[in-house]
Design an enzyme around this catalytic site. Structure first.
Site, PDB file in Angstrom:
ATOM      1  CE  LYS A  22      71.162 204.003  -1.001  1.00 33.29           C
ATOM      2  NZ  LYS A  22      69.884 204.529  -0.528  1.00 33.29           N
ATOM      3  CG  ASN A  23      71.069 201.374   2.002  1.00 30.77           C
ATOM      4  OD1 ASN A  23      71.203 202.781   1.480  1.00 30.77           O
ATOM      5  ND2 ASN A  23      69.834 200.849   1.923  1.00 30.77           N
ATOM      6  NE  ARG A  92      67.398 208.421   7.605  1.00 27.91           N
ATOM      7  CZ  ARG A  92      66.993 209.229   8.590  1.00 27.91           C
ATOM      8  NH1 ARG A  92      66.768 210.525   8.635  1.00 27.91           N
ATOM      9  NH2 ARG A  92      66.917 208.276   9.636  1.00 27.91           N
ATOM     10  CB  CYS A 116      64.587 209.165   0.675  1.00 24.79           C
ATOM     11  SG  CYS A 116      65.191 208.853  -1.107  1.00 24.79           S
ATOM     12  NE  ARG A 121      64.372 206.782   6.581  1.00 27.02           N
ATOM     13  CZ  ARG A 121      65.258 206.791   5.310  1.00 27.02           C
ATOM     14  NH1 ARG A 121      65.258 207.563   4.294  1.00 27.02           N
ATOM     15  NH2 ARG A 121      66.210 205.817   5.391  1.00 27.02           N
ATOM     16  N   PRO A 122      63.321 209.003  12.531  1.00 28.27           N
ATOM     17  CG  PRO A 122      62.431 207.819  14.426  1.00 28.27           C
ATOM     18  CD  PRO A 122      62.168 208.299  13.083  1.00 28.27           C
ATOM     19  CB  ILE A 123      68.802 209.807  14.531  1.00 28.14           C
ATOM     20  CG1 ILE A 123      68.832 211.216  14.800  1.00 28.14           C
ATOM     21  CG2 ILE A 123      68.855 209.621  12.951  1.00 28.14           C
ATOM     22  CD1 ILE A 123      70.105 211.828  14.243  1.00 28.14           C
ATOM     23  CG  ASP A 124      64.555 207.357  18.820  1.00 27.86           C
ATOM     24  OD1 ASP A 124      64.354 207.421  17.689  1.00 27.86           O
ATOM     25  OD2 ASP A 124      64.128 206.427  19.522  1.00 27.86           O
ATOM     26  CD  GLN A 125      66.184 203.324  19.973  1.00 30.54           C
ATOM     27  OE1 GLN A 125      66.808 202.432  20.572  1.00 30.54           O
ATOM     28  NE2 GLN A 125      65.384 203.844  20.628  1.00 30.54           N
ATOM     29  CG  ASP A 304      65.246 199.892   1.304  1.00 32.51           C
ATOM     30  OD1 ASP A 304      64.421 200.664   1.769  1.00 32.51           O
ATOM     31  OD2 ASP A 304      66.433 199.747   1.508  1.00 32.51           O
ATOM     32  NE  ARG A 396      69.635 210.119  -2.348  1.00 24.13           N
ATOM     33  CZ  ARG A 396      68.936 210.085  -1.137  1.00 24.13           C
ATOM     34  NH1 ARG A 396      67.767 210.452  -1.151  1.00 24.13           N
ATOM     35  NH2 ARG A 396      69.616 209.432  -0.204  1.00 24.13           N
TER      36      ARG A 396
END
Ligand code: EPU
Length: 417
Positions: A22-23, A92, A116, A121-125, A304, A396
Site C-alpha cells: 500500500k505505502n 494522508r 489516519c 503528523r507534520p509535513i514541515d520536512q 506499523d 485502507r
C-alpha cells in the site's frame, strides 16, 4: 455501519499470498503524473486508498484503467488543476500530489491531507524540501499552495528521516534542473520502489535505500511498466496472526529481508520461523517468552506493526515492553484491548503488556493498524464473538482480509447494520 465479527480460538493453517505494498502504491500512482506517456503498475493492492488515488488522477484528466491487480495510467492529458478539496482530503498520502504536480507543472494547490490521525503528523520536512528546490509554499485556508519559476537541484538535509518527505523530494527533484542530494533520507523499501519506478521512467536516481540519495534532474520522463513490491506490513500482520493463534501458516509473496526485525523478535519469543526465497512459514508454539520491542525507522521494527505486535504480546508469558520511537502516541488500540481483558498500561511512548487471556468484546478500530491489532486479538478468543467496528480504516490497508482469514480457517465475517 459495517463490522467484522470474529469467533476466535482456531489456529490459522494454510497459505496466504501477500499483495503489493500500500505505502508504495500510493506513491507510485502520483509518480505517474511526472511521465508523458502510459505507466503500467502491476501487483497493485485492491484498497480504498488506491481507489481514491485513481479518482484524484482522473479529476486531473488522466485516463486510469484498473483490471485486477494492474493499473494503467495515461497521464498525457493531465492538466494543472487546483485541488483544495475533494478526494485529496480523504488520504494522508495525498501529500505526494505536491511533489508530483510541482515536478510536472511547477505549481500545485493541494488540500491538507486526511487519513489516519493517530497523532499530529507534520509535513514541515516536505515543505522544507520544496522550498530548498526553489518553490514558494503557503498555507491558504487549509490548502497548500506551491509555485516555482523553476526547480533547481540542491542539497537537502532532513531533520527527521521521513518516508513521505524523502519520496516527495525525489518526485519534485526528478524533473528539476541539476542535482539534488537528500541527506538523512529514509531507507524504507518503499523508497527504493519509488526510485526504481522513476528510474524506469528515465530519471537518474542513485542511493535509494541509503541515507544519501542523489537525483540528477531530467527535462522529461516517459512511461514504463513496474511491479510493486510485496506489502511487508500486511505480511507481518499475517505472521503475527499465525503466531497469536498458535497456527502454522506459509506467508507467500514476501521479501524475507524486509521482515528481519519482526522475525528476530518472533524467534526470541520462541515462535518457529522458516525462511524461503519468497515466503516465510510461521509455526506457533504452546507458550511464548515475553520480549521488549522498540519501533524504529527501517531497518528497525516497523511502527506499523507495533499495534498488531501488542496483541501478540498479550499471548506471551510475563511482562513485555513495547516502545514506539517513530510515533510516541500511537496507542489507540490499547484501551480497546483492555476492554477485551488485556493487562496493558501506557507510560510515555511505551506500552507495558502483561500476558494473559483475552475475552470477546465490542471494540472500535480508531486507525488502520489499531484495527489489525483488534482483529488479531479477536482471533485468539475462543468463547463469544468479538465485534470490530471502524472497518473502513482496516479496508485502507488490508485487501481480501476476511477471505484470506477464512481460507486460513478463521471464523470471520462482515456484518452490516
Ligand atoms: N515527521 C516530521 N516532519 C515531517 C514528516 C515527518 O516531524 O515533515 C515525523 C513524523 O511525525 C514521525 C516521523 O517523522 O514521527 C516519521 O514520519 P514519516 O514522514 O516517515 O511518516 P509518513 O511518511 O507520514 C509513512 C507511512 C506510515 C508509516 C510511516 C513510518 C505512508 C502513506 N505512510 O508515513 O504508514 O507509519 O511512514 O514508517 O507511506 C500505515 O501504513 O498505517 C502508516 C501510517
Amino acid at each position: 455501519m459495517e463490522k467484522l465479527m470474529i469467533t476466535g480460538g482456531r489456529p490459522l493453517q494454510g497459505t496466504v499470498s501477500i499483495s503489493g505494498a500500500k505505502n508504495s502504491a500510493i506513491a507510485l500512482i502520483p509518480a505517474a503524473i511526472l511521465a508523458e506517456s502510459e505507466v503500467i503498475l502491476d501487483n497493485l493492492p485492491l484498497l480504498s486508498d488506491v481507489a481514491v488515488y485513481s479518482e484524484i488522477l482522473e479529476e486531473l484528466g488522466a485516463t486510469v484503467t484498473w483490471e485486477g491487480s494492474q493499473m494503467k495510467i495515461d497521464p498525457s492529458s493531465i492538466k494543472s488543476i487546483p485541488m483544495p478539496n475533494g478526494p485529496v482530503k480523504k488520504l494522508r498520502a495525498s501529500y505526494y500530489m505536491m511533489g508530483a504536480m510541482l515536478g510536472r507543472f511547477k505549481e500545485a494547490i493541494i488540500g491538507l491531507p486526511g487519513g489516519c490521525n493517530f497523532e499530529p503528523r507534520p509535513i514541515d520536512q516536505h515543505i522544507k524540501g520544496f522550498e530548498a528546490l526553489g518553490a514558494t509554499v503557503t498555507n491558504e485556508h487549509g490548502a497548500i499552495h506551491l509555485h516555482a519559476k523553476e526547480l533547481r537541484g540542491t542539497k537537502i538535509y532532513l531533520d527527521v528521516s521521513s518516508v513521505g518527505a524523502t519520496i516527495n523530494i525525489m518526485l519534485a527533484a526528478a524533473r528539476a534542473k541539476g542535482a539534488t542530494i537528500i541527506e538523512n533520507a529514509a531507507k524504507e523499501p518503499e523508497i527504493i520502489d519509488v526510485a526504481t519506478l522513476l528510474n524506469s521512467m528515465g530519471a537518474i536516481i542513485k542511493g535509494a535505500g541509503t541515507e544519501t540519495i542523489r537525483i540528477e534532474g531530467v527535462s522529461e520522463l516517459h512511461g514504463c511498466r513496474h511491479s510493486i513490491i510485496p506489502d511487508r506490513i500486511q505480511a507481518g500482520t499475517y505472521m503475527i496472526a499465525a503466531a497469536a493463534t498458535r497456527g502454522n501458516v506459509l506467508i507467500d509473496n514476501v521479501i524475507p529481508k524486509h521482515m528481519e526485525a519482526l522475525t528476530a523478535k518472533m524467534q526470541e519469543m520462541g515462535i518457529g520461523i522458516e525462511e524461503y526465497d519468497e515466503s516465510i512459514r510461521v509455526l506457533g508454539a504452546p507458550s511464548y517468552e515475553h520480549v521488549d520491542v522498540k519501533a524504529l525507522i527501517y531497518p528497525g521494527f516497523a511502527t506499523d506493526l507495533q499495534s498488531p505486535m501488542t496483541s501478540l504480546l498479550t499471548q506471551a508469558q510475563g511482562v513485555s515492553v513495547l516502545s514506539d520511537f517513530v510515533y510516541s502516541n500511537r496507542f489507540k488500540h490499547v484501551p480497546e484491548l483492555v476492554r477485551m481483558g488485556a493487562k496493558i498500561r501506557v507510560e510515555g511512548r511505551s506500552a507495558i503488556i502483561e500476558g494473559g487471556q483475552l475475552n470477546a468484546a465490542k471494540v472500535k478500530a480508531a486507525d488502520l493498524r489499531a484495527g489489525a491489532a483488534l482483529v488479531i486479538a479477536g482471533l485468539t478468543v475462543s468463547e463469544g464473538v468479538t465485534e470490530v467496528t471502524g472497518v473502513e480504516y482496516i479496508d485502507r490497508g488490508y485487501d481480501h482480509l476476511v477471505s484470506n482469514l477464512r481460507l486460513l480457517g478463521a471464523d470471520v465475517w462482515r456484518q452490516t447494520e
